[in-house]
Design a protein around this motif. Structure first.
Motif: not given
Length: 848
Positions: A603-613, A648-654, A726-735
């Motif tokens: 369940n790793i978060d996918v992070r995107t950074d935008v920065l100078p090459i 990568c300029g493509g689209t990804h899961v979160k 298991k991922t959904q459980m994180q939302e359950w706990l928040k709510q």
């Protein structure tokens, strides 16, 4: 009584008569191609009447959401102009499937109306089929013969179709005349004496040729107009004057500055009634999955919306307004129809976008209609030509029934045959155009610039910058154009009341060109609604993120010499080419799969950074994708910084858990020193399992090996489901609600069996950690199964077995177990929502 009390009293009454209270079916009749919309309470029981299905109960009652705007059940033209027809309405109903029959149906109807609701007996009439002496005699127990009327097939004989189940019916009518003199007005189509309940007795089967034969089992099917009975009980002469509609009408008054006078022929009142009715139809249809479009039920919704929009203009409203009524409707109906609450945002967005699109051309279209009308007046004619009606449809988005409405208001008629001829000519042109459409992009003398917003949005309004045939450029777009191996998005662009299918997307300089499957109307400067096909995009995102994980897994298993040599990211599979000197053996392929799936399940978060090459290049372990061209500013996609970081300029899961599961389906050579792996993720694995099963049947010698593979895949798919939950459980706990420091979670989940449900419970218990109590429910074998979990620090004080047993009582069952985890079950599925909603209150009582 309020409308809510009336509805509940109906259900409570029939529950006391041992009826199962069932949920309303969707207004979208899934699996029944004969209907655009659910138009009667019996629709969901059609299979029972036809003998092709059965239920585990013989008596039922409900309130059914119904829409009648097409076919023989089409009340559209009466809506707003009278007081009792609606495009959307609720039908209260009770059914007997081979159980009780006429005597009980009539007796209980009379008991409910006169003893529970206290209707004046002197104002009630009953009608029966002309030869139904049995029903006539039964009614004589309650009514004088002067108030029991016989009618023929048109009014008192019900049939499902030209053949099939059918039978006589008995209608109950209510007399509103001051002196109760309305006997001659029964079945006359007047609100003074109005039908409120129809009792249908299904006792025959209509055979080919028209003959009738007795059914082996006789059924009862009743339907009562909820809005009508509310008007009767609340003493209103109009359905619109009840608390079902008045909150909506009051809001329309505020938005328009007009006052509702309840007068039948007052134009402002007509408009308010139409709007109040139509917003209900639109909201419930969208909540159940329908969308305005140019075909089928989608076109019906678009017609209704544009009709309502035109009436809003009649009362002085010039901007989108219908969507502002949705919160009021939700407040009225949320307790009995929670789907309105859960879909409120999308309902508002869809209606607002449709309104904005239509209003752009409505004003000009009305001007054209005035020109047409004036020409006819000058020549002493009253027939609008088919060509003129088609111009309003084709150029200004006027559905034909809207033009008919305008004609009716001006004492004109329409050449409908001429209109249909023009419409068919247009369709033929479109068919021919599709044969010659091109995907080649050639743009001249245009400096259009498009902003891609598809990382965060999948639908957006945008200004049209350029149109050429079937190609359109917008100033901003959520559509991804093929790049870096990821294929283009598909979806729709709605412009000028027309929805165009986007079949490809290309980059051209600074512009993003959308290629459609038909020519686009050139409305440069107008606002369009661009909508990406969501499920397809999500599948692409899963495969793209899996490609990044695969790249690093290859390096870890095969060696750091592995470099990407090409890729393809499609919705149904991914392809990855890499340089390697030999065939990848089966053991290594399994290791590669294992590495990828381990990262998915973490369940790793996918992070995107935008920065100078230049700064990005200094990042340790950074990888650049094959084929991408990079500017001064780049995007770096990270999945666990110690594992995968790529330009990568493509689209990804979160989060990697959204990928679900990863499976390699082939490994091959495509050139000297270059290997290719093809793989699938998520839902595509189910298709892979099915294909594998088909191979088994044709290859006896491979059966044992393939069955092992299937079992392994099923286990892996089960793991994929567990990871998703298991991922959904994180939302359950928040709510989760916190009571005295204790987190309370109650959720319904999909599970394959009780063992998997227990495992979900164990996972929830782990996630809760301390100070937590959870209840997980699932429907297994048409029964409710429960798992209750309690964290170690609470289980002595609040043992799970005791809580599970108490919870099970609410669904007609029992259960128990250990202090930390207990199971229970019950048969009453209909009570499950109440149990989950009230679980927090139940725990609060335990604590107190």
């Amino acid at each position: 009584m309020t409308s809510s009390e009336i509805r509940q009293s109906f259900l409570d009454f029939f529950k006391s008569k041992e009826h199962r209270i069932v949920q309303s079916a969707s207004v979208i009749p899934h699996g029944d191609p004969t209907l655009l919309f659910t138009n009667a309470g019996m629709n969901q029981f059609k299979d029972v009447f036809l003998g092709s299905g059965k239920r585990d109960y013989s008596r039922a009652a409900d309130t059914q959401k119904c829409i009648r705007v097409s076919g023989k059940h089409n009340d559209l033209e009466e809506v707003g102009f009278d007081t009792y027809h609606h495009t959307f309405f609720e039908m209260l109903g009770n059914w007997s499937f081979g159980d009780y029959y006429k005597a009980e149906a009539i007796e209980w109807a009379w008991e409910l109306m006169t003893e529970v609701w206290k209707l004046d007996k002197n104002r009630l009439y009953a009608t029966v089929y002309r030869t139904d002496d049995e029903a006539y005699k039964l009614w004589k127990r309650f009514l004088p013969e002067s108030k029991i009327l016989r009618f023929d097939e048109k009014d008192n004989f019900w049939e499902m179709g030209e053949t099939g189940p059918c039978g006589p019916c008995s209608e109950i009518h209510y007399d509103r005349t001051p002196d109760m003199s309305g006997v001659k007005l029964v079945n006359a189509g007047t609100p003074d004496v109005i039908e409120i309940w129809n009792l249908v007795f299904i006792q025959y089967n209509r055979k080919q040729g028209g003959t009738l034969e007795d059914l082996k089992a006789k059924h009862v099917d009743t339907g009562m107009g909820f809005e009508r009975i509310c008007a009767v009980i609340q003493g209103k002469s109009s359905n619109y004057d009840t608390d079902v509609f008045m909150p909506l009408i009051n809001e329309i008054e505020k938005l328009s500055g007009k006052k509702y006078s309840t007068e039948l022929k007052n134009p402002d009142d007509v408009a308010m009634r139409v709007i109040a009715d139509h917003i209900r139809t639109l909201s419930f249809a969208i909540a159940d999955g329908a969308m305005p479009s140019n075909e089928g039920r989608g076109y019906v919704l678009r017609r209704i919306l544009r009709r309502a929009s035109r009436f809003s203009k009649n009362i002085g409203i010039k901007e989108p307004v219908l969507y502002k009524l949705v919160p009021v409707l939700v407040e009225i109906m949320k307790d009995v129809f929670p789907e309105l609450t859960s879909h409120q945002s999308i309902i508002e967005r869809v209606i607002k976008a449709e309104e904005e699109s239509f209003l752009q051309t409505l004003e000009r279209g009305l001007e054209i209609f005035e020109d047409i009308k004036n020409r006819l007046v000058q020549t002493n004619k009253n027939l609008i030509s088919g060509a003129d009606a088609f111009q309003l449809y084709d150029t200004f988005g006027f559905p034909i029934d809207l033009t008919e409405l305008l004609a009716r208001e001006n004492n004109l008629t329409i050449d409908k045959a001429g209109f249909d001829e023009k419409l068919e000519e247009q369709r033929e042109r479109s068919r021919n155009a599709r044969k010659t459409l091109t995907k080649d992009v050639e743009i001249h003398d245009i400096k259009a610039k498009s902003v891609f917003i598809g990382y965060d949005e999948l639908s957006s309004e945008a200004k049209v910058l350029y149109v050429n045939g079937n190609q359109i450029i917008l100033d901003r777009t959520p559509f991804y154009a093929e790049s870096g191996g990821q294929i283009s998005d598909t979806g729709t662009i709605t412009l000028g009341g027309q929805k165009y299918n986007v079949i490809d997307v290309r980059k051209y300089g600074n512009a993003i060109v959308h290629i459609c499957d038909t020519e686009v109307e050139s409305l440069i400067g107008e606002i369009a609604l661009a909508e990406v096909e969501i499920d397809r995009r999500r599948n692409i995102m899963r495969n793209h993120s899996a490609t990044h994980l695969l790249h690093e897994a290859l390096r870890q298993v095969l060696g750091e010499h592995v470099k990407q040599a090409g890729s393809l990211v499609a919705p149904d599979y991914l392809r990855f080419d890499f340089n390697h000197f030999e065939k990848v053996n089966d053991d290594d392929l399994k290791k590669i799969e294992s590495v990828v799936n381990e990262k998915i399940f973490q369940n790793i978060d996918v992070r995107t950074d935008v920065l100078p090459i230049e700064e990005a290049k200094k990042t340790p372990g950074i990888k650049m994708f094959f084929g991408d061209k990079y500017g001064d500013i780049v995007r770096v996609v990270k999945m666990d910084e110690s594992f995968s970081q790529e330009f990568c300029g493509g689209t990804h899961v979160k989060n990697t858990s959204e990928i679900g599961f990863f499976k390699i389906i082939s490994e091959s050579s495509i050139a000297a020193g270059v290997r290719r792996i093809e793989a699938i993720t998520g839902k595509s694995i189910e298709e892979f399992i099915n294909n594998t099963q088909e191979k088994i049947s044709g290859k006896q010698s491979e059966i044992e090996q393939l069955q092992v593979q299937i079992k392994q895949l099923e286990k892996e798919v089960s793991s994929y489901k567990m990871g998703d939950i298991k991922t959904q459980m994180q939302e359950w706990l928040k709510q989760a609600k916190i009571i005295n420091g204790i987190r309370i979670v109650s959720q319904k989940v999909e599970s394959d069996d009780l063992e998997q449900l227990r495992q979900i419970g164990e996972n929830l218990r782990d996630e809760l950690g301390k100070q937590g109590i959870g209840l997980i429910a699932s429907i297994l074998n048409e029964k409710v199964q429960l798992v209750c979990v309690v964290t170690d620090d609470l289980m002595k004080k609040y043992p799970a077995g005791k809580i599970a047993g108490e919870a099970a009582k609410q669904i007609g069952g029992a259960g128990g177990g250990k202090p930390h985890l207990a199971t229970a079950g019950g048969k009453d599925i209909s009570k499950l929502p109440d149990l989950l909603n009230n679980f927090e209150s139940m725990i609060e009582k335990f604590i107190s």
